[in-house]
Design an enzyme around this catalytic site. Structure first.
Site, short mmCIF file in Angstrom:
data_model
loop_
_atom_site.label_atom_id
_atom_site.label_comp_id
_atom_site.label_asym_id
_atom_site.label_seq_id
_atom_site.Cartn_x
_atom_site.Cartn_y
_atom_site.Cartn_z
N LYS A 116 0.93 -1.22 0.07
CA LYS A 116 0.05 -0.18 0.08
C LYS A 116 0.93 1.31 0.11
O LYS A 116 1.94 1.16 0.57
CB LYS A 116 -0.96 -0.14 1.25
CG LYS A 116 -2.11 -1.06 1.13
CD LYS A 116 -2.70 -0.75 2.57
CE LYS A 116 -3.80 -1.87 2.88
NZ LYS A 116 -4.88 -1.76 1.96
N ARG A 143 -10.25 -11.42 2.38
CA ARG A 143 -11.12 -12.46 1.76
C ARG A 143 -10.59 -13.98 1.99
O ARG A 143 -11.23 -14.97 2.12
CB ARG A 143 -11.69 -12.27 0.49
CG ARG A 143 -10.51 -12.24 -0.60
CD ARG A 143 -10.72 -11.50 -1.78
NE ARG A 143 -10.82 -9.90 -1.57
CZ ARG A 143 -11.33 -9.07 -2.44
NH1 ARG A 143 -11.69 -9.54 -3.83
NH2 ARG A 143 -11.47 -7.83 -2.23
#
Length: 459
Positions: free
Chosen positions: A238, A312
């Site tokens: 990120k 996820r």
């Protein structure tokens, strides 16, 4: 640190009245005020607009009453949460309140929250006499559970890793006589390979926490919370600005624990299970890579299209375990996608489920308890966006659209036996202070889920 008792369960002689007044009712209220108080309100320029406050003196100069501007329609049921900061120390009672008095009392209590682990933050000293008919013990149980969850989300990653989340779960289990087991090490590698892969680059070992409580013969409800204690994005790193709030990437775990605390505290007639996969998505030589193909607990192979879509992955293994006992209801909580925030903003979690009746009940309950959600579609044709040429599916979409939907469709692949499955994609943070919601960590949907379970499974 964070549990400030600002409610009094019984009326007290001498409690200072807070007169709730709207624009239409203000002339009549003004005419009823003692001359000194009415003159003071006029001199102070009080207008009966939502959120306005006027402190009224008595003949001796002491505080004798408070005027509080409200919306007659009760548009903001947490509006009373503005008052604790606005009032001096003392004991108060509400008069003429529009809307639900229980929500008003809860807002007052939640506004007293302070996260003071690293810096002293004095809490307001104004106390409220609980309105008639309101269960003060219930309000305190809910507020305490919210405070515990907020504390977890607000704690930075240097002081909150997988081990600390485990400690919080074990402490909660001990309070209510629940069982708590933890799967880590080789057992995690063998049985939950996606959780192990996401967490293996961190020196703080990943683990799966499994808490169970209640009558084994009661309806089975399983809560699954994403517990990524910090998300660097992994090798798909990120940018710096996107990491600033990544301590809150474990908010799903905090929500699951807060909802569980409320349900156990109320003694609901359920067999409750809480599953928390908790990891740190770090960068090191052990990190999983873009292009890796990993086999899940369910047996499906997953190609890694992006290591920053790690939540996820860990949820997939936990949901697979939850599904193996075919529970009546599975609800997962996760700070999963930026796409959900683009669509709905920070205040409105996205709700995904194939059960229309359950979706309607969740939506209505969320509005009733002021913990709202908005249903988004599980649009099956978008499932093809997760196709992989080398594995059963990819962990990210092949295009830029419908990111929250494709993430929900990914998770749906790992639940088949449960009678109903709900996925909640939430933000877990209040960007600015609002009544009852101080800036910082928030356990969005915890009160909603508790209210749903209470309506369905009250003892």
């Amino acid at each position: 640190m964070s549990r400030v008792t600002t409610l009094l369960p019984a009326a007290e002689d001498g409690a200072i009245p807070i007169r709730c007044v709207d624009a239409a009712g203000w002339p009549a209220v003004a005419a009823e005020l003692p001359p000194l108080a009415a003159a003071f309100a006029r001199a102070a320029g009080f207008e009966a607009k939502p959120g306005r406050v006027a402190l009224l003196p008595g003949p001796d100069g002491a505080l004798a009453g408070v005027l509080f501007g409200v919306d007659a329609a009760g548009t903001d049921p947490f509006a009373v949460g503005r008052l604790p900061e606005a009032l001096p120390e003392g004991t108060y009672r509400l008069e003429g309140l529009p809307g639900d008095p229980a929500l008003a009392a809860l807002a007052w209590r939640l506004s007293g929250y302070r996260f003071g682990r690293y810096r002293e933050r004095p809490a307001p000293k104004a106390r409220l006499v609980v309105p008639a008919g309101v269960d003060a013990a219930e309000i305190d149980r809910i507020a305490d559970a919210v405070a515990s969850g907020r504390d977890l989300v607000n704690t930075p990653a240097n002081d909150l890793g997988p081990a600390e989340i485990e400690a919080a779960a074990r402490a909660l289990a001990a309070r209510f006589g629940a069982a708590c087991t933890v799967i880590a090490g080789e057992a995690l590698e063998q049985g939950f390979p996606l959780i192990a892969a996401v967490g293996r680059a961190s020196p703080r070992a990943p683990r799966l926490i499994d808490l169970t409580w209640g009558d084994p013969g009661a309806p089975r409800v399983t809560l699954v919370g994403k517990g990524v204690v910090f998300d660097t994005g992994g090798l798909d790193l990120k940018p710096a600005a996107a990491m600033l709030l990544m301590k809150k990437d474990m908010a799903g775990a905090a929500v699951a624990l807060a909802a569980a605390e409320m349900a156990m505290g109320a003694g609901l007639n359920i067999r409750l299970r809480v599953l928390i996969p908790t990891v740190e998505n770090a960068v090191a030589g052990e990190a999983f890579r873009p292009g890796d193909v990993l086999r899940s607990r369910r047996g499906l192979t997953v190609e890694i299209g992006n290591t920053d879509a790690e939540g996820r992955l860990i949820l997939a293994d936990a949901l697979s375990l939850a599904d193996e006992e075919a529970p009546d209801l599975v609800i997962d909580f996760a700070t999963l996608t930026g796409a959900a925030r683009v669509a709905l903003g920070p205040d409105l979690p996205a709700l995904f489920t194939e059960d229309d009746g359950l979706a309607a009940q969740l939506t209505a309950t969320g509005l009733a308890v002021h913990d709202p959600v908005w249903r988004m579609p599980l649009w099956a044709p978008y499932g093809s966006l997760l196709d992989s040429k080398v594995a059963d599916l990819n962990n990210v979409s092949s295009g830029p659209f419908a990111g929250a939907v494709t993430a929900a469709l990914f998770l749906r692949r790992f639940v088949s036996a449960a009678a109903a499955h709900v996925h909640l994609d939430l933000y877990g943070w209040n960007p600015a202070t609002k009544p009852g919601r101080p800036e910082g960590g928030e356990v969005q949907t915890a009160r909603l889920v508790y209210a749903l379970l209470k309506a369905r499974y009250a003892a």
